[in-house]
Design an enzyme around this catalytic site. Structure first.
Site, short mmCIF file in Angstrom:
data_model
loop_
_atom_site.label_atom_id
_atom_site.label_comp_id
_atom_site.label_asym_id
_atom_site.label_seq_id
_atom_site.Cartn_x
_atom_site.Cartn_y
_atom_site.Cartn_z
N HIS A 174 -1.52 -0.27 -9.62
CA HIS A 174 -2.04 -1.22 -8.61
C HIS A 174 -2.58 -2.50 -9.27
O HIS A 174 -3.78 -2.79 -9.19
CB HIS A 174 -3.13 -0.53 -7.76
CG HIS A 174 -3.33 -1.22 -6.43
ND1 HIS A 174 -3.74 -0.55 -5.30
CD2 HIS A 174 -3.18 -2.52 -6.04
CE1 HIS A 174 -3.85 -1.40 -4.29
NE2 HIS A 174 -3.51 -2.61 -4.73
N ARG A 217 0.86 -1.18 0.00
CA ARG A 217 0.00 0.00 0.00
C ARG A 217 0.90 1.23 0.00
O ARG A 217 1.91 1.27 0.72
CB ARG A 217 -0.90 0.03 1.25
CG ARG A 217 -2.04 -0.96 1.27
CD ARG A 217 -3.12 -0.64 0.22
NE ARG A 217 -4.25 -1.57 0.29
CZ ARG A 217 -4.35 -2.71 -0.39
NH1 ARG A 217 -3.37 -3.08 -1.20
NH2 ARG A 217 -5.43 -3.48 -0.28
N GLU A 260 -4.85 6.98 -4.83
CA GLU A 260 -5.01 6.29 -6.12
C GLU A 260 -6.33 6.68 -6.75
O GLU A 260 -7.33 6.77 -6.02
CB GLU A 260 -4.93 4.78 -5.91
CG GLU A 260 -3.54 4.36 -5.44
CD GLU A 260 -3.41 2.84 -5.22
OE1 GLU A 260 -4.41 2.12 -5.40
OE2 GLU A 260 -2.32 2.41 -4.87
C1 DGY Z 1 -5.12 -6.60 -2.27
O1 DGY Z 1 -5.71 -7.68 -2.44
O2 DGY Z 1 -5.07 -6.06 -1.16
C2 DGY Z 1 -4.45 -6.00 -3.46
O3 DGY Z 1 -3.97 -4.76 -3.23
C3 DGY Z 1 -5.34 -6.04 -4.69
O4 DGY Z 1 -5.40 -7.38 -5.04
#
Ligand code: DGY
Length: 326
Positions: free
Chosen positions: A286, A238, A267
């Protein structure tokens, strides 16, 4: 009466059909536009189940309107978009999608590491822009991967899957985690380190930890200062885990060599974001888990979790396990 489910984006048709066999389903049909807040606020009032994405903020204010909601199925392994504490207080089950995306996300992380180390997007642009005049000894030279040292911050499922890939490249693998994982250390030959030690010694630093109040901006100025000038930071977890402003200055001032980023604090990232102005940053929108097979499985897992909860069962991927006792 059938339970009501709201799905906040277009998902594979077979999953919708499956849910429709036993539920009354309504959908925010758009593929690329997040559900507007006012629509979510209207829907949340009387639904039994919510199928949501990491782009949907499921916060206290929204949950206060949810008089009938029993379960939230998040189509992601991360669930920082949901106020889990507020959901738990209201007896609302929260589920996520661990497991099914592990290998796909580890693949992408390693791909981003290689693309950043060997400057692949920059080299591709160079050729397409007609700049390739001759083979040249030091043209577009990058960093070696084979035999180098990888530091993994956060040794969860994806971190371990990444370590397996790194072993194939004969990398020396360090990790930092809240708790030591002796079995993984023995199986994969990993070395447990303090964060500082890992940052000092690693050629590649991969951020793989969940985003929590404890990990918010955990990689910042003082950390870049102790990293090698040749080191590369990779973040597929993240964006908020890394202080982006400090990262920008570290890259610009040559404190570290490059960064590969699949995630950003905000984002979609704005096009005039300082990090996008740097040639030594490789960026992606992402897409860590974005293979057709994995995204399909994730949708199926969310549906299964919703149906389990609506049938009074404990969903396989319940996040707020404290509700089980109740
Ligand atoms: C998650 O699953 O947390 C990813 O960022 C997206 O698949």
């Amino acid at each position: 009466m059938k339970p009501k489910i709201f799905i906040t984006r277009k998902i594979p048709t077979h999953v919708i059909n499956h849910l429709e066999e036993v539920c009354e389903v309504s959908i925010w049909e758009h593929k690329d536009i997040p559900v507007p807040r006012e629509v979510l606020e209207e829907k949340i009032v009387d639904i039994d189940g919510l199928y949501c994405l990491l782009t949907d903020a499921i916060d206290l204010e929204l949950l206060q309107k949810a008089t009938n909601l029993k379960v939230i199925g998040n189509m992601a392994v991360g669930f920082n978009n949901i106020d889990v504490e507020a959901a738990t207080k209201r007896g609302i089950i929260v589920t996520n999608t661990p497991g099914v995306l592990t290998e796909t996300t580890a693949d992408l992380t390693f791909a981003l590491l290689m693309a950043t180390a060997r400057r692949i997007p920059e080299a591709s642009d160079f050729l397409r822009e007609g700049k390739w005049s001759t083979w040249s000894p030091m043209l577009l030279t990058g960093q070696d991967i084979y035999n180098s040292t990888l530091g993994i911050i956060g040794l969860g499922r994806i971190g371990e899957a990444l370590a397996k890939r790194a072993k194939g490249f004969n990398m020396n693998i360090l990790y930092h985690n809240r708790s030591r994982k002796i079995e993984a250390e023995q199986e994969l030959g990993l070395e447990y380190c303090s964060l500082e030690n890992l940052l000092k010694r690693s050629d590649y630093i991969c951020v793989m930890t969940p985003y929590t109040p404890e990990t918010k901006k955990m990689i910042r100025k003082e950390h870049f200062k102790i990293m090698k000038e040749t080191s590369i930071l990779i973040n597929t977890a993240r964006g908020g885990i890394v202080n982006e402003n400090d990262l920008y200055h570290a890259l610009k001032d040559g404190e570290i060599w490059a960064a590969g980023l699949d995630v950003f604090e905000q984002e979609p990232v704005v096009l005039d974001h300082p990090l996008l102005s740097l040639p030594n940053v490789v960026t992606l929108p992402h897409i860590g888990s974005a293979s057709i097979g994995t995204r399909t499985k994730m949708a199926e897992v969310v549906a299964e979790n919703l149906l389990q909860a609506l049938n009074g069962k404990i969903p396989t991927n319940i996040v707020n396990k404290e509700l089980i006792a109740k």
